[in-house]
Design an enzyme around this catalytic site. Structure first.
Site, PDB file in Angstrom:
ATOM      1  N   LYS A 111      -9.480 -49.704  -1.482  1.00  0.00           N
ATOM      2  CA  LYS A 111      -9.063 -49.689  -2.995  1.00  0.00           C
ATOM      3  C   LYS A 111      -9.433 -48.765  -3.806  1.00  0.00           C
ATOM      4  O   LYS A 111      -8.953 -48.305  -4.873  1.00  0.00           O
ATOM      5  CB  LYS A 111      -8.844 -51.261  -3.624  1.00  0.00           C
ATOM      6  CG  LYS A 111      -7.792 -52.093  -2.871  1.00  0.00           C
ATOM      7  CD  LYS A 111      -7.645 -53.601  -3.625  1.00  0.00           C
ATOM      8  CE  LYS A 111      -6.542 -54.326  -3.090  1.00  0.00           C
ATOM      9  NZ  LYS A 111      -6.148 -55.271  -3.573  1.00  0.00           N
ATOM     10  N   LYS A 193      -1.646 -53.606   6.090  1.00  0.00           N
ATOM     11  CA  LYS A 193      -1.348 -54.983   5.865  1.00  0.00           C
ATOM     12  C   LYS A 193      -0.250 -55.000   4.635  1.00  0.00           C
ATOM     13  O   LYS A 193      -0.130 -54.338   3.828  1.00  0.00           O
ATOM     14  CB  LYS A 193      -2.748 -55.247   5.166  1.00  0.00           C
ATOM     15  CG  LYS A 193      -2.814 -57.001   4.932  1.00  0.00           C
ATOM     16  CD  LYS A 193      -3.981 -57.261   4.127  1.00  0.00           C
ATOM     17  CE  LYS A 193      -3.658 -56.979   2.804  1.00  0.00           C
ATOM     18  NZ  LYS A 193      -4.453 -58.089   1.930  1.00  0.00           N
ATOM     19  N   LYS A 196       1.064 -56.668  -1.846  1.00  0.00           N
ATOM     20  CA  LYS A 196       1.840 -56.505  -3.192  1.00  0.00           C
ATOM     21  C   LYS A 196       1.733 -55.008  -3.554  1.00  0.00           C
ATOM     22  O   LYS A 196       2.896 -54.548  -3.959  1.00  0.00           O
ATOM     23  CB  LYS A 196       1.605 -57.457  -4.087  1.00  0.00           C
ATOM     24  CG  LYS A 196       1.362 -58.952  -3.588  1.00  0.00           C
ATOM     25  CD  LYS A 196       1.059 -59.769  -4.870  1.00  0.00           C
ATOM     26  CE  LYS A 196       0.177 -61.078  -4.273  1.00  0.00           C
ATOM     27  NZ  LYS A 196      -0.979 -60.780  -4.170  1.00  0.00           N
TER      28      LYS A 196
HETATM   29  N1  AQP Z   1      -0.678 -59.122   4.936  1.00  0.00           N
HETATM   30  C1  AQP Z   1      -0.935 -60.471   4.787  1.00  0.00           C
HETATM   31  N2  AQP Z   1      -1.436 -61.217   5.961  1.00  0.00           N
HETATM   32  C2  AQP Z   1      -1.957 -62.371   6.076  1.00  0.00           C
HETATM   33  N3  AQP Z   1      -2.486 -62.891   4.972  1.00  0.00           N
HETATM   34  C3  AQP Z   1      -2.538 -62.048   3.815  1.00  0.00           C
HETATM   35  N4  AQP Z   1      -2.838 -62.494   2.366  1.00  0.00           N
HETATM   36  C4  AQP Z   1      -2.480 -61.331   1.360  1.00  0.00           C
HETATM   37  N5  AQP Z   1      -1.841 -60.507   2.345  1.00  0.00           N
HETATM   38  C5  AQP Z   1      -1.782 -60.982   3.691  1.00  0.00           C
HETATM   39  C6  AQP Z   1      -3.406 -63.851   1.965  1.00  0.00           C
HETATM   40  O1  AQP Z   1      -2.771 -64.287   1.044  1.00  0.00           O
HETATM   41  C7  AQP Z   1      -3.681 -64.856   0.076  1.00  0.00           C
HETATM   42  C8  AQP Z   1      -3.364 -64.367  -1.228  1.00  0.00           C
HETATM   43  O2  AQP Z   1      -3.869 -62.952  -1.336  1.00  0.00           O
HETATM   44  P1  AQP Z   1      -4.069 -62.266  -2.825  1.00  0.00           P
HETATM   45  O3  AQP Z   1      -2.976 -61.979  -3.557  1.00  0.00           O
HETATM   46  O4  AQP Z   1      -5.181 -62.945  -3.628  1.00  0.00           O
HETATM   47  O5  AQP Z   1      -5.043 -60.699  -2.250  1.00  0.00           O
HETATM   48  P2  AQP Z   1      -4.582 -59.908  -1.442  1.00  0.00           P
HETATM   49  O6  AQP Z   1      -5.182 -60.322   0.075  1.00  0.00           O
HETATM   50  O7  AQP Z   1      -5.070 -58.540  -1.761  1.00  0.00           O
HETATM   51  O8  AQP Z   1      -3.077 -59.766  -1.194  1.00  0.00           O
HETATM   52  P3  AQP Z   1      -2.101 -58.561  -1.376  1.00  0.00           P
HETATM   53  O9  AQP Z   1      -0.540 -59.004  -1.474  1.00  0.00           O
HETATM   54  O10 AQP Z   1      -2.564 -57.502  -0.560  1.00  0.00           O
HETATM   55  O11 AQP Z   1      -2.017 -58.265  -3.007  1.00  0.00           O
HETATM   56  P4  AQP Z   1      -2.829 -56.625  -3.631  1.00  0.00           P
HETATM   57  O12 AQP Z   1      -1.932 -55.717  -3.075  1.00  0.00           O
HETATM   58  O13 AQP Z   1      -2.542 -57.037  -5.109  1.00  0.00           O
HETATM   59  O14 AQP Z   1      -4.242 -56.627  -3.200  1.00  0.00           O
HETATM   60  C9  AQP Z   1      -5.020 -64.507   0.550  1.00  0.00           C
HETATM   61  O15 AQP Z   1      -5.667 -65.536   1.222  1.00  0.00           O
HETATM   62  C10 AQP Z   1      -4.793 -63.410   1.596  1.00  0.00           C
HETATM   63  O16 AQP Z   1      -5.666 -63.426   2.551  1.00  0.00           O
END
Ligand code: AQP
Length: 330
Positions: A111, A193, A196
């Site tokens: 990031k 992955k 969001k």
């Molecule tokens: N692609 C994924 N596959 C499996 N698990 C996932 N999680 C997120 N993406 C995947 C799990 O969802 C929970 C919440 O995630 P988060 O929003 O707190 O953080 P993140 O992992 O950073 O999710 P995003 O969607 O990738 O958000 P951004 O882009 O804002 O960083 C966690 O338990 C995560 O493991």
């Protein structure tokens, strides 16, 4: 009952990666554990974000989680910034967090490349996550694969704090991950992955038309340049998604039809779309219903935060005493 804590950022819509990787687990665990689920809005401001939409996204995330089955009658659902002790404990933990380890975190390395000038908040993200968990002395943390490194750091910080301030007693338990079978859902680009902030997602509340519009152009096995080219299902993300949304017999059929070019990719996606639409339909309907009852959502979050603040204050009383702070005169 052992205590579970987990959080999700309101950095966009709840997507199928979050749902399969974490939230379905959150829901299932409610029967066996005391569960605390948190919308971690202070984490969401460590990336580029729009202040004008943060509050709305936070409410939408609450609605998404309730629609997915988080039950406020048995579990706590609350917003991180409504419990100021998260930030206080995070600050205290930065004083024992090893800088080198923070710099080695994979998510930080990924990031930080998106910034010209990297904010310190991004580096300290895992310390705030550790504070979220330790504040409630949670023993289990349901997460996707991407968060296991952060959880390892949480365990390290618990050990260090216990060593420095609790004479080696296990005041802070070392929390264990609970991984779902869908540890890492890949995005519609077929590469990164599902995330969001990468825009490669399908939200759990999308309409059938939106789901199809996103699946239709999604990446498949690049070897299938024409309808007649056979493919390798194991390297195709559409096949991976079938394994989460389609019945076993369909998954087997997809593999055969891909290898023999019996189906084109578009046929395969159509079957997936139908199954995905069916699986997500109840969530979508419950979200629409809840959106019509905003006061109910406000009350759920207010009640959750009030209980969370009480639990957090119990931990913070111990933490500040053991760290030697002068108590406020009562
Ligand atoms: N692609 C994924 N596959 C499996 N698990 C996932 N999680 C997120 N993406 C995947 C799990 O969802 C929970 C919440 O995630 P988060 O929003 O707190 O953080 P993140 O992992 O950073 O999710 P995003 O969607 O990738 O958000 P951004 O882009 O804002 O960083 C966690 O338990 C995560 O493991």
């Amino acid at each position: 009952m052992a205590r579970v804590f987990s959080g999700i950022q309101p950095s966009g819509e709840l997507h199928i990666g979050n749902w399969l990787g974490a939230i379905r687990n959150w829901v299932a665990l409610q029967d066996q554990y005391e569960c605390l689920y948190c919308i971690v809005d202070q984490h969401a401001v460590t990336g580029q974000y729009d202040p004008a939409s943060l509050a709305l996204r936070t409410r939408e995330m609450a609605i998404g989680l309730l629609a997915a089955g988080v039950d406020p009658n048995g579990s706590l659902l609350f917003v991180q910034s409504h419990v100021p002790a998260h930030a206080t404990l995070a600050w205290l933990l930065t004083t024992i967090a090893p800088l080198g380890e923070l710099e080695r975190m994979t998510q930080y390395k990924d990031k930080s490349q998106r910034f010209e000038s990297v904010p310190a908040g991004l580096l300290c993200y895992p310390v705030l996550m550790a504070a979220d968990i330790l504040l409630y002395r949670a023993e289990k943390v349901p997460v996707g694969d991407d968060q296991t490194q952060h959880l390892e750091l949480t365990r390290e910080l618990a050990r260090r704090w216990n060593r420095h301030f609790a004479g080696g007693d296990a005041f802070f338990p070392e929390p264990e991950p609970i991984l779902s079978p869908a540890r890492r859902i890949i995005g519609l680009d077929g590469q990164a992955k599902m995330s969001k902030s990468l825009g490669n997602t399908i939200a759990v509340t999308e309409t059938p038309e939106q789901i199809w519009d996103k699946l239709r152009p999604a990446m498949t096995d690049p070897a299938r340049k024409t309808r007649k080219d056979p493919g390798t299902p194991e390297i195709c993300n559409i096949y991976a998604l079938h394994r989460h949304f389609s019945p076993e017999a369909t998954v087997t059929e997809v593999a055969v039809k891909c290898r023999t070019a019996g189906w084109g990719c578009i046929d395969c996606k159509r079957v997936l779309a139908d199954n995905m639409i069916q699986a997500l339909a109840p969530l979508r309907q419950r979200s629409l219903d809840l959106a019509m009852r905003p006061a109910e959502v406000t009350t759920i979050l207010a009640d959750g935060a009030a209980t969370a603040r009480r639990l957090a204050s119990e931990t913070m009383a111990e933490v500040t005493t053991r760290m030697g702070f002068l108590p406020e005169a009562s």
